[in-house]
Design a protein around this motif. Structure first.
Motif, PDB file in Angstrom:
ATOM      1  N   VAL A 145       0.838  -1.189   0.000  1.00 26.73           N
ATOM      2  CA  VAL A 145       0.000   0.000   0.000  1.00 26.73           C
ATOM      3  C   VAL A 145       0.877   1.244   0.000  1.00 26.73           C
ATOM      4  O   VAL A 145       1.860   1.323   0.738  1.00 26.73           O
ATOM      5  CB  VAL A 145      -0.923  -0.002   1.235  1.00 26.73           C
ATOM      6  N   GLU A 146       0.542   2.218  -0.821  1.00 26.50           N
ATOM      7  CA  GLU A 146       1.298   3.462  -0.888  1.00 26.50           C
ATOM      8  C   GLU A 146       0.689   4.486   0.059  1.00 26.50           C
ATOM      9  O   GLU A 146      -0.517   4.515   0.267  1.00 26.50           O
ATOM     10  CB  GLU A 146       1.310   4.002  -2.320  1.00 26.50           C
ATOM     11  N   GLY A 147       1.549   5.341   0.624  1.00 21.88           N
ATOM     12  CA  GLY A 147       1.070   6.383   1.507  1.00 21.88           C
ATOM     13  C   GLY A 147       0.942   5.900   2.936  1.00 21.88           C
ATOM     14  O   GLY A 147       1.144   4.726   3.245  1.00 21.88           O
ATOM     15  N   PRO A 148       0.568   6.794   3.834  1.00 22.16           N
ATOM     16  CA  PRO A 148       0.437   6.421   5.253  1.00 22.16           C
ATOM     17  C   PRO A 148      -0.720   5.464   5.488  1.00 22.16           C
ATOM     18  O   PRO A 148      -1.800   5.626   4.932  1.00 22.16           O
ATOM     19  CB  PRO A 148       0.190   7.757   5.955  1.00 22.16           C
ATOM     20  N   ALA A 149      -0.480   4.449   6.280  1.00 28.09           N
ATOM     21  CA  ALA A 149      -1.509   3.477   6.642  1.00 28.09           C
ATOM     22  C   ALA A 149      -1.130   2.882   7.991  1.00 28.09           C
ATOM     23  O   ALA A 149      -0.028   2.359   8.160  1.00 28.09           O
ATOM     24  CB  ALA A 149      -1.626   2.380   5.587  1.00 28.09           C
ATOM     25  N   LYS A 150      -2.031   2.972   8.958  1.00 25.42           N
ATOM     26  CA  LYS A 150      -1.734   2.501  10.306  1.00 25.42           C
ATOM     27  C   LYS A 150      -1.365   1.024  10.335  1.00 25.42           C
ATOM     28  O   LYS A 150      -0.460   0.609  11.044  1.00 25.42           O
ATOM     29  CB  LYS A 150      -2.927   2.751  11.218  1.00 25.42           C
ATOM     30  N   VAL A 151      -2.092   0.214   9.565  1.00 19.92           N
ATOM     31  CA  VAL A 151      -1.832  -1.222   9.599  1.00 19.92           C
ATOM     32  C   VAL A 151      -0.454  -1.550   9.054  1.00 19.92           C
ATOM     33  O   VAL A 151       0.120  -2.598   9.380  1.00 19.92           O
ATOM     34  CB  VAL A 151      -2.916  -1.996   8.817  1.00 19.92           C
ATOM     35  N   CYS A 152       0.094  -0.655   8.223  1.00 20.66           N
ATOM     36  CA  CYS A 152       1.423  -0.877   7.661  1.00 20.66           C
ATOM     37  C   CYS A 152       2.512  -0.246   8.526  1.00 20.66           C
ATOM     38  O   CYS A 152       3.608  -0.791   8.653  1.00 20.66           O
ATOM     39  CB  CYS A 152       1.506  -0.311   6.250  1.00 20.66           C
ATOM     40  N   ASP A 153       2.207   0.921   9.115  1.00 20.76           N
ATOM     41  CA  ASP A 153       3.210   1.650   9.879  1.00 20.76           C
ATOM     42  C   ASP A 153       3.369   1.131  11.302  1.00 20.76           C
ATOM     43  O   ASP A 153       4.467   1.191  11.861  1.00 20.76           O
ATOM     44  CB  ASP A 153       2.854   3.142   9.906  1.00 20.76           C
ATOM     45  N   ASN A 154       2.293   0.645  11.909  1.00 28.76           N
ATOM     46  CA  ASN A 154       2.392   0.108  13.269  1.00 28.76           C
ATOM     47  C   ASN A 154       3.197  -1.187  13.270  1.00 28.76           C
ATOM     48  O   ASN A 154       3.051  -2.027  12.378  1.00 28.76           O
ATOM     49  CB  ASN A 154       1.004  -0.139  13.852  1.00 28.76           C
ATOM     50  N   LYS A 155       4.005  -1.365  14.286  1.00 23.60           N
ATOM     51  CA  LYS A 155       4.864  -2.539  14.339  1.00 23.60           C
ATOM     52  C   LYS A 155       4.093  -3.823  14.637  1.00 23.60           C
ATOM     53  O   LYS A 155       4.422  -4.884  14.114  1.00 23.60           O
ATOM     54  CB  LYS A 155       5.954  -2.334  15.392  1.00 23.60           C
ATOM     55  N   THR A 156       3.098  -3.724  15.489  1.00 23.17           N
ATOM     56  CA  THR A 156       2.381  -4.946  15.887  1.00 23.17           C
ATOM     57  C   THR A 156       0.959  -4.959  15.368  1.00 23.17           C
ATOM     58  O   THR A 156       0.660  -5.644  14.406  1.00 23.17           O
ATOM     59  CB  THR A 156       2.387  -5.092  17.419  1.00 23.17           C
ATOM     60  N   SER A 157       0.074  -4.197  16.022  1.00 24.85           N
ATOM     61  CA  SER A 157      -1.346  -4.276  15.671  1.00 24.85           C
ATOM     62  C   SER A 157      -1.961  -2.894  15.580  1.00 24.85           C
ATOM     63  O   SER A 157      -1.358  -1.889  15.969  1.00 24.85           O
ATOM     64  CB  SER A 157      -2.108  -5.110  16.714  1.00 24.85           C
TER      65      SER A 157
END
Length: 270
Positions: free
Chosen positions: A129-141
């Motif tokens: 996914v391009e751009g900011p996304a919590k599910v991608c940026d967060n380390k765990t959940s």
């Protein structure tokens, strides 16, 4: 639960995840897999309208569609989100993307720790996914609120073996109860002459009371059966065992040959 054909496929999104057929998936899942259930249902509708197909052709096409759909559902699994914890008192649930956690099912460039973990993932996400996304940026959940996908969300992966077993059992129970409601020997909901009141409100009210009465009857019967089973157990009475049907010892060819032989030896007298 199942869905109307207009609700299949993409249903909702939150924090970079997408809901497809009631489950949260990675947004990088191929479009072909996103539309798998919709494509399966459209094939059914097309065959229903095609009057030129024979019965055997319809059965073969239906089996082929079913196998393709089940294969597509299995191919979705590596993109499926996993629940980290149970929902809290407000219905908020922490979800992990398929490339996170100790047992990832996918490898993603946005989760470099799992790429170097030495484990063999089921699939590699080559276009994250391009751009900011919590599910991608967060380390765990990432915590999802209850209203995110709440209209369509369900426990089991739609179309999976677990889903088919649970849905089949539930649907059989519903259809059995509907038949019990409509049966003239029980509550005769299908018989309009049993509800001699005008107006839709009155009809809805009577139908609701009929369903309530049927539910009470079911509960009473269940409680009485449990009591009877308990009394039988205390008295040492065992429930009757189901009889097993014995298989034939002869083949169809042997039976046909035997009958032909008897017919020749004992001709019919006239």
């Amino acid at each position: 639960m199942d869905y109307h054909k207009t609700f299949l496929g993409y249903q909702d999104s939150y924090a970079g995840a997408i809901m497809v057929d009631g489950n949260w998936y990675c947004a990088s899942m191929p479009q072909m897999l996103i539309d798998a259930s919709k494509r399966y249902r459209e094939g059914e509708d097309a065959d229903d309208k095609n009057r030129s197909l024979t019965k055997s052709q319809r059965a073969a096409r239906a089996q082929s569609r079913l196998e393709q759909w089940q294969s597509d559902v299995e191919a979705r699994a590596p993109y499926l989100f996993s629940r980290k914890e149970l929902p809290d008192a407000k219905g908020r649930t922490p979800w992990m993307c398929p490339a996170a956690g100790n047992s990832p099912t996918a490898a993603c460039p946005r989760k470099p720790t799992n790429l170097a973990s030495g484990k063999v993932p089921l699939t590699i996400i080559r276009r994250p996914v391009e751009g900011p996304a919590k599910v991608c940026d967060n380390k765990t959940s990432t915590t999802f609120p209850a209203e995110a996908g709440g209209k369509f969300a369900q426990e089991y992966q739609y179309g999976s073996k677990e889903w088919r077993e649970m849905y089949g059992h539930g649907r059989n129970s519903v259809e059995s109860f509907n038949a019990y409601l409509k049966d003239g020997g029980t509550h005769a909901l299908e018989d309009g002459s049993r509800r001699r009141l005008r107006g839709s409100v009155a009809q809805y009210f009577l139908a609701t009371m009929t369903v309530v009465a049927a539910n009470l009857d079911k509960i009473i019967d269940f409680a009485a059966q449990k009591t009877e089973d308990g009394d039988d157990y205390e008295a040492g009475i065992e429930a009757p065992r189901a009889k097993q049907r014995k298989p034939r010892r002869t083949t169809a060819l042997q039976r046909v040959t035997h009958n032909r032989g008897r017919a020749r030896r004992n001709p019919v007298r006239t």
